[in-house]
Design a protein around this motif. Sequence first.
Motif, PDB file in Angstrom:
ATOM      1  N   GLU A 144      -0.498 -14.627   9.621  1.00  0.00           N
ATOM      2  CA  GLU A 144       0.575 -13.986  10.234  1.00  0.00           C
ATOM      3  C   GLU A 144       1.331 -13.519   9.078  1.00  0.00           C
ATOM      4  N   ALA A 145       1.845 -14.478   8.379  1.00  0.00           N
ATOM      5  CA  ALA A 145       2.861 -13.933   7.075  1.00  0.00           C
ATOM      6  C   ALA A 145       2.040 -12.738   6.377  1.00  0.00           C
ATOM      7  N   ALA A 146       0.899 -12.927   6.155  1.00  0.00           N
ATOM      8  CA  ALA A 146       0.154 -11.966   5.247  1.00  0.00           C
ATOM      9  C   ALA A 146       0.067 -10.625   5.954  1.00  0.00           C
ATOM     10  N   TYR A 147      -0.263 -10.527   7.274  1.00  0.00           N
ATOM     11  CA  TYR A 147      -0.086  -9.286   8.110  1.00  0.00           C
ATOM     12  C   TYR A 147       1.180  -8.646   7.688  1.00  0.00           C
ATOM     13  N   TYR A 148       2.391  -9.504   8.004  1.00  0.00           N
ATOM     14  CA  TYR A 148       3.725  -8.721   8.071  1.00  0.00           C
ATOM     15  C   TYR A 148       4.008  -8.260   6.507  1.00  0.00           C
ATOM     16  N   ILE A 149       3.497  -9.084   5.500  1.00  0.00           N
ATOM     17  CA  ILE A 149       3.811  -8.666   3.944  1.00  0.00           C
ATOM     18  C   ILE A 149       2.997  -7.215   3.757  1.00  0.00           C
ATOM     19  N   GLY A 150       1.644  -7.546   4.409  1.00  0.00           N
ATOM     20  CA  GLY A 150       1.107  -6.185   4.373  1.00  0.00           C
ATOM     21  C   GLY A 150       1.619  -4.865   4.943  1.00  0.00           C
ATOM     22  N   MET A 151       2.080  -5.230   6.121  1.00  0.00           N
ATOM     23  CA  MET A 151       2.874  -4.098   6.989  1.00  0.00           C
ATOM     24  C   MET A 151       3.938  -3.405   6.310  1.00  0.00           C
ATOM     25  N   LYS A 152       4.648  -4.394   5.429  1.00  0.00           N
ATOM     26  CA  LYS A 152       5.848  -3.923   4.858  1.00  0.00           C
ATOM     27  C   LYS A 152       5.546  -3.303   3.536  1.00  0.00           C
ATOM     28  N   ARG A 153       4.427  -3.809   2.952  1.00  0.00           N
ATOM     29  CA  ARG A 153       4.079  -3.095   1.669  1.00  0.00           C
ATOM     30  C   ARG A 153       3.586  -1.642   1.925  1.00  0.00           C
ATOM     31  N   ASN A 154       2.881  -1.655   3.080  1.00  0.00           N
ATOM     32  CA  ASN A 154       2.155  -0.238   3.419  1.00  0.00           C
ATOM     33  C   ASN A 154       3.478   0.693   3.611  1.00  0.00           C
ATOM     34  N   GLN A 155       4.364   0.102   4.447  1.00  0.00           N
ATOM     35  CA  GLN A 155       5.579   1.044   5.118  1.00  0.00           C
ATOM     36  C   GLN A 155       6.099   1.530   3.874  1.00  0.00           C
ATOM     37  N   TYR A 156       6.455   0.962   2.570  1.00  0.00           N
ATOM     38  CA  TYR A 156       7.018   1.404   1.721  1.00  0.00           C
ATOM     39  C   TYR A 156       6.257   1.963   0.494  1.00  0.00           C
TER      40      TYR A 156
END
Length: 69
Positions: free
Chosen positions: A35-47
């Motif tokens: 779950e944490a990796a998913y959200y880290i990836g989402m945030k990374r892709n967003q920016y």
Amino acid sequence: MTKHKIIETESRPIDDEPVKLASEDIDESKQSIEEAAYYIGMKRNQYAHPGDELNDWLEAEKSVKENLD
């Protein structure tokens, strides 16, 4: 005839909560890391930050382990 030895034990209340097995802890930790990796990836892709899924996983794993200590 064999004499049986009487062993005295401490009496203590039985917990209502079942004992967690180590495999359950591992499953929960893995799920937390996923779950944490998913959200880290989402945030990374967003920016549009550089990186990859492996680094997201490693960062998440480090974060989850720090929170457990």
